[in-house]
Design a protein around this motif. Structure first.
Motif, PDB file in Angstrom:
ATOM      1  N   THR A  10       0.746  -1.270  -0.046  1.00  0.00           N
ATOM      2  CA  THR A  10      -0.061  -0.128  -0.043  1.00  0.00           C
ATOM      3  C   THR A  10       0.999   1.431  -0.011  1.00  0.00           C
ATOM      4  N   CYS A  11       0.163   2.058  -1.157  1.00  0.00           N
ATOM      5  CA  CYS A  11       1.010   3.756  -0.610  1.00  0.00           C
ATOM      6  C   CYS A  11       1.264   4.217   0.681  1.00  0.00           C
ATOM      7  N   CYS A  14      -1.433   7.583  -0.709  1.00  0.00           N
ATOM      8  CA  CYS A  14      -2.488   7.815  -1.145  1.00  0.00           C
ATOM      9  C   CYS A  14      -3.497   6.183  -0.567  1.00  0.00           C
ATOM     10  N   ASN A  18       0.962   0.094  -4.389  1.00  0.00           N
ATOM     11  CA  ASN A  18       2.185   0.150  -4.779  1.00  0.00           C
ATOM     12  C   ASN A  18       2.065  -0.128  -5.880  1.00  0.00           C
ATOM     13  N   CYS A  20       4.337  -3.047  -6.226  1.00  0.00           N
ATOM     14  CA  CYS A  20       5.390  -3.223  -5.302  1.00  0.00           C
ATOM     15  C   CYS A  20       5.794  -5.002  -5.774  1.00  0.00           C
ATOM     16  N   CYS A  34      10.229   1.231  -8.480  1.00  0.00           N
ATOM     17  CA  CYS A  34      10.895   1.968  -8.564  1.00  0.00           C
ATOM     18  C   CYS A  34      12.001   2.328  -8.899  1.00  0.00           C
ATOM     19  N   CYS A  56       6.725   1.068  -0.296  1.00  0.00           N
ATOM     20  CA  CYS A  56       6.952   1.556  -2.120  1.00  0.00           C
ATOM     21  C   CYS A  56       5.841   3.016  -1.518  1.00  0.00           C
ATOM     22  N   LEU A  57       6.008   3.641  -2.786  1.00  0.00           N
ATOM     23  CA  LEU A  57       4.622   4.637  -2.914  1.00  0.00           C
ATOM     24  C   LEU A  57       4.757   3.891  -4.252  1.00  0.00           C
ATOM     25  N   CYS A  58       2.749   4.398  -4.461  1.00  0.00           N
ATOM     26  CA  CYS A  58       2.499   3.723  -5.912  1.00  0.00           C
ATOM     27  C   CYS A  58       2.960   5.254  -7.012  1.00  0.00           C
ATOM     28  N   CYS A  61       2.280   8.672  -7.063  1.00  0.00           N
ATOM     29  CA  CYS A  61       2.173   9.433  -6.073  1.00  0.00           C
ATOM     30  C   CYS A  61       3.836   9.343  -5.745  1.00  0.00           C
ATOM     31  N   ALA A  62       4.882   8.627  -6.747  1.00  0.00           N
ATOM     32  CA  ALA A  62       6.233   8.635  -7.053  1.00  0.00           C
ATOM     33  C   ALA A  62       6.591  10.020  -7.721  1.00  0.00           C
TER      34      ALA A  62
END
Length: 73
Positions: A10-11, A14, A18, A20, A34, A56-58, A61-62
């Motif tokens: 999950t990011c 938000c 994500n 990942c 990423c 990780c960010l999604c 969002c990254a």
């Protein structure tokens, strides 16, 4: 969003998936998307401290700029 804990998939910004690969046992042997993305350190710094470096960010969002992340949460 609950800042107490976050799932690895999950990011933290938000709450979306994500995507990942490392968080998914089926794809954990593959590099995460990423690894090849430049993430603004200020975006990570804008996260609550207890959510940084946990997941990780999604992809969306990254790629946000620092000023966009506050309005995205």
């Amino acid at each position: 969003m609950n800042t107490q804990s976050i799932a690895l998939n999950t990011c933290p910004a938000c709450g979306s998936s994500n995507r990942c690969t490392l968080a998914d046992p089926r794809t954990a042997d593959q590099p995460c998307w990423c690894f090849s993305t430049d993430i603004d350190p200020a975006v990570i710094a804008s996260l609550p401290e207890d959510l940084r470096n946990k997941a990780c960010l999604c992809p969306r969002c990254a790629t946000l700029k620092t000023e966009e992340i506050a309005g995205h949460r």
